[in-house]
Design a protein around this motif. Structure first.
Motif, mmCIF file in Angstrom:
data_model
loop_
_atom_site.group_PDB
_atom_site.id
_atom_site.type_symbol
_atom_site.label_atom_id
_atom_site.label_comp_id
_atom_site.label_asym_id
_atom_site.label_seq_id
_atom_site.Cartn_x
_atom_site.Cartn_y
_atom_site.Cartn_z
ATOM 1 N N VAL A 54 29.829 -30.725 -56.808
ATOM 2 C CA VAL A 54 28.908 -31.605 -56.088
ATOM 3 C C VAL A 54 27.547 -30.940 -56.002
ATOM 4 O O VAL A 54 27.441 -29.739 -55.754
ATOM 5 C CB VAL A 54 29.458 -31.891 -54.674
ATOM 6 N N SER A 55 26.468 -31.690 -56.210
ATOM 7 C CA SER A 55 25.127 -31.104 -56.274
ATOM 8 C C SER A 55 24.350 -31.229 -54.969
ATOM 9 O O SER A 55 23.300 -30.615 -54.823
ATOM 10 C CB SER A 55 24.326 -31.758 -57.411
ATOM 11 N N GLY A 108 32.724 -24.372 -51.113
ATOM 12 C CA GLY A 108 32.068 -23.136 -51.484
ATOM 13 C C GLY A 108 31.564 -23.211 -52.911
ATOM 14 O O GLY A 108 32.044 -24.032 -53.705
ATOM 15 N N ASP A 109 30.587 -22.368 -53.242
ATOM 16 C CA ASP A 109 30.025 -22.420 -54.594
ATOM 17 C C ASP A 109 30.602 -21.346 -55.513
ATOM 18 O O ASP A 109 30.115 -21.160 -56.626
ATOM 19 C CB ASP A 109 28.495 -22.333 -54.555
ATOM 20 N N LYS A 130 27.817 -27.022 -55.950
ATOM 21 C CA LYS A 130 26.684 -26.265 -56.468
ATOM 22 C C LYS A 130 25.934 -25.606 -55.305
ATOM 23 O O LYS A 130 26.081 -25.990 -54.152
ATOM 24 C CB LYS A 130 25.737 -27.186 -57.246
ATOM 25 N N ARG A 131 25.117 -24.600 -55.645
ATOM 26 C CA ARG A 131 24.362 -23.883 -54.626
ATOM 27 C C ARG A 131 23.489 -24.842 -53.792
ATOM 28 O O ARG A 131 23.360 -24.680 -52.575
ATOM 29 C CB ARG A 131 23.492 -22.820 -55.302
ATOM 30 N N ALA A 137 24.903 -22.653 -45.730
ATOM 31 C CA ALA A 137 25.751 -21.468 -45.662
ATOM 32 C C ALA A 137 25.101 -20.294 -46.387
ATOM 33 O O ALA A 137 25.227 -19.136 -45.949
ATOM 34 C CB ALA A 137 27.124 -21.773 -46.260
ATOM 35 N N HIS A 138 24.402 -20.571 -47.469
ATOM 36 C CA HIS A 138 23.737 -19.515 -48.224
ATOM 37 C C HIS A 138 22.666 -18.820 -47.382
ATOM 38 O O HIS A 138 22.591 -17.582 -47.340
ATOM 39 C CB HIS A 138 23.122 -20.099 -49.500
#
Length: 210
Positions: A51-52, A131-132, A173-174, A180-181
């Motif tokens: 998912v983007s 999660g990525d 995806k990021r 979270a990143h």
């Protein structure tokens, strides 16, 4: 194939197919194949594409995202976790700074476990975990034994999941995991652990819509 068949028919059956007819038949077969391929792609879309962008979970579910950030020179890792409901509201966030061997796979596995541990505190019944890190997502979905350091953490995480009525993992995806990143990056500069309930940490205030 048609050309060789035509050659064999001419040699052994004394039968001859006009080249124009052969060309038209070949063109028709190509068109039929192209139509079939389009129908197949429409009926069976490609699976496994991450998912983007962040999407709210269904009614009654909570979506929990995690990420890890590694500072190799200091052997420390930061973990960021966020729980949101079906309306996109932040239910809880968690930032953890920990001394851990600087290995991205290990860090992501630990972050995923902290993701589930925070969920056990909030106690939702149905969760979707995102999660990525594709390798970690695959390990968490795999029920076979994995005796590596990261694998042991993932096996413990799956045991924790038995506390929930419904759970699933999703690779994203990021761009879909930006909250979270950023939490994980910010965790590198805190002292230990920060948990915030029903509040948006200032470090991700500009990302509340994502």
């Amino acid at each position: 194939m048609k050309i060789w068949k035509r050659r064999n028919e001419l040699l052994f059956k004394q039968s001859f197919t006009n080249p124009i007819t052969l060309s038209l038949q070949s063109k028709q077969k190509v068109e039929e194949l192209q139509i079939l391929q389009k129908q197949t792609l429409t009926s069976f879309p490609l699976a496994g594409n991450p998912v983007s962008q962040w999407e709210a979970p269904p009614q009654g579910f909570y979506k929990i995202t995690w990420d890890a950030s590694t500072q190799k020179q200091n052997c420390i890792s930061g973990v960021g976790v966020a729980i949101r409901d079906c309306e996109g509201n932040f239910i809880a966030t968690r930032r953890i700074k920990i001394s851990l061997y600087p290995d991205c796979h290990l860090d992501e596995s630990y972050a995923a476990q902290q993701d589930v541990l925070l969920a056990t505190i909030i106690s939702p019944r149905k969760i979707i975990l995102e999660g990525d890190a594709l390798q970690v997502v695959n390990e968490l979905e795999d029920t076979s034994e994995n005796w590596s350091q990261a694998g042991l953490i993932s096996m413990d995480t799956r045991i924790l999941l038995n506390r929930f009525e419904s759970w699933s993992f999703q690779h994203v995806k990021r761009a879909s995991n930006e909250n979270a990143h950023v939490l994980a990056k910010h965790a590198l500069v805190i002292d230990d652990v920060i948990i915030e309930l029903e509040d948006i940490p200032s470090c991700i205030g500009h990302l509340v819509s994502t």
